[in-house]
Design a protein around this motif. Structure first.
Motif, PDB file in Angstrom:
ATOM      1  N   LYS A  54      53.833  35.905  41.104  1.00 19.14           N
ATOM      2  CA  LYS A  54      52.719  36.817  41.354  1.00 19.14           C
ATOM      3  C   LYS A  54      51.492  36.061  41.862  1.00 19.14           C
ATOM      4  O   LYS A  54      50.778  36.532  42.748  1.00 19.14           O
ATOM      5  CB  LYS A  54      52.371  37.592  40.081  1.00 19.14           C
ATOM      6  N   ARG A  55      51.234  34.891  41.282  1.00 18.30           N
ATOM      7  CA  ARG A  55      50.104  34.069  41.735  1.00 18.30           C
ATOM      8  C   ARG A  55      50.259  33.728  43.216  1.00 18.30           C
ATOM      9  O   ARG A  55      49.280  33.751  43.975  1.00 18.30           O
ATOM     10  CB  ARG A  55      50.029  32.774  40.935  1.00 18.30           C
ATOM     11  N   GLU A 111      42.648  37.813  38.001  1.00 21.66           N
ATOM     12  CA  GLU A 111      43.663  38.787  37.621  1.00 21.66           C
ATOM     13  C   GLU A 111      44.508  39.142  38.847  1.00 21.66           C
ATOM     14  O   GLU A 111      44.042  39.082  39.980  1.00 21.66           O
ATOM     15  CB  GLU A 111      43.002  40.055  37.077  1.00 21.66           C
ATOM     16  N   TYR A 112      45.764  39.505  38.618  1.00 22.80           N
ATOM     17  CA  TYR A 112      46.630  39.896  39.719  1.00 22.80           C
ATOM     18  C   TYR A 112      46.098  41.166  40.385  1.00 22.80           C
ATOM     19  O   TYR A 112      45.815  42.149  39.717  1.00 22.80           O
ATOM     20  CB  TYR A 112      48.059  40.156  39.233  1.00 22.80           C
ATOM     21  N   ASN A 120      49.600  36.811  45.297  1.00 23.41           N
ATOM     22  CA  ASN A 120      48.147  37.024  45.259  1.00 23.41           C
ATOM     23  C   ASN A 120      47.448  36.149  46.304  1.00 23.41           C
ATOM     24  O   ASN A 120      46.522  36.586  46.993  1.00 23.41           O
ATOM     25  CB  ASN A 120      47.634  36.665  43.861  1.00 23.41           C
TER      26      ASN A 120
END
Length: 247
Positions: free
Chosen positions: A140-141, A84-85, A144
């Motif tokens: 976002k990945r 999860e982010y 992260n």
């Protein structure tokens, strides 16, 4: 780099063990894939190795450090990219990375340089001052991932690092991870993308019901199964074709 001896984990409300008497050795500078169906125990095993949860029994060490004796040193040694982010949506990319970097004791010009270099490498420098909530899933990945490597960990744990991303983002992430590995980072990776694991990992282990089923280099495992054309065929022959719905 990682020595796991008879490690087990049973959650208080669970009927069965999530990880059961598992032994595993992961060499330094390996790209090691932990593969298994839903509920096989992959995320639990990674949580144990990251010292996020305690084992019910058994032990492990990372680079000679144990959770019992070297908890703080061990946490400095590793990086974690969760499924999860783990980002603050209303902060910018740069603000998020500055915060996470500071948690590892990084600061000042050195931290700024590391952030900008990683953002550029992953194609995100132009978005440094944009809020995370405006980013696509692939962006976002990548943020992260950057948050987990600013302190230059010896071991990087990745739980489904390319799930739900576009092909271009996936390609950039894999190339970035391969570059990290060439510089000396040992990578522990879980994924349901078996074609990706086959080409990315130097070695894999398939686990099911919390137990180690088999381990080895992907091409060797494939060659050992007469009917197997790829790693997915090996996986299905060992874990079956039945659905593994898990809640």
């Amino acid at each position: 780099m990682i020595q796991i001896e008879q490690i087990s984990k049973k959650y208080k409300t669970a009927e069965n063990y999530s990880v059961s008497n598992l032994d595993l050795f992961i060499a330094e500078n390996e790209i090691f894939g932990l593969l298994g169906p839903n509920g096989a125990g992959k995320t639990t095993l990674i949580s144990l190795l990251c010292s996020l949860i305690k084992p019910t029994s058994g032990s492990f060490s990372i680079d000679g450090l144990t959770y019992q004796k070297n908890k703080n040193q061990l946490k400095q040694l590793i990086g974690i990219v969760p499924q999860e982010y783990a980002l603050y949506p209303t902060l910018t990319a740069f603000e998020n990375l500055s915060y996470f970097g500071s948690m590892y004791g990084l600061k000042g010009k050195s931290l700024e340089t590391k952030i900008n270099s990683a953002l550029e490498h992953l194609g995100l420098l132009a978005f440094a001052n944009k809020n995370i909530e405006t980013f696509s899933g692939g962006m976002k990945r990548r943020i992260n991932l950057i948050a987990s490597i600013l302190h230059e960990p010896k071991v990087l744990f990745l739980d489904e690092p390319t799930v739900g991303v576009d092909v271009q983002s996936k390609n950039v992430i894999i190339e970035f991870l391969q570059d990290l590995n060439k510089k000396g980072t040992t990578i522990i990776y879980t994924s349901h993308h078996l074609n990706e694991a086959e080409s990315f990992c130097t070695k894999v282990a398939i686990i099911d019901h919390g137990k180690l089923i088999i381990e080895g280099k992907p091409h060797e495992l494939i060659s050992n199964y007469k009917e197997a054309h790829n790693l997915e065929d090996v996986f299905l022959s060992l874990t079956g074709k039945g659905l593994r719905d898990h809640a």
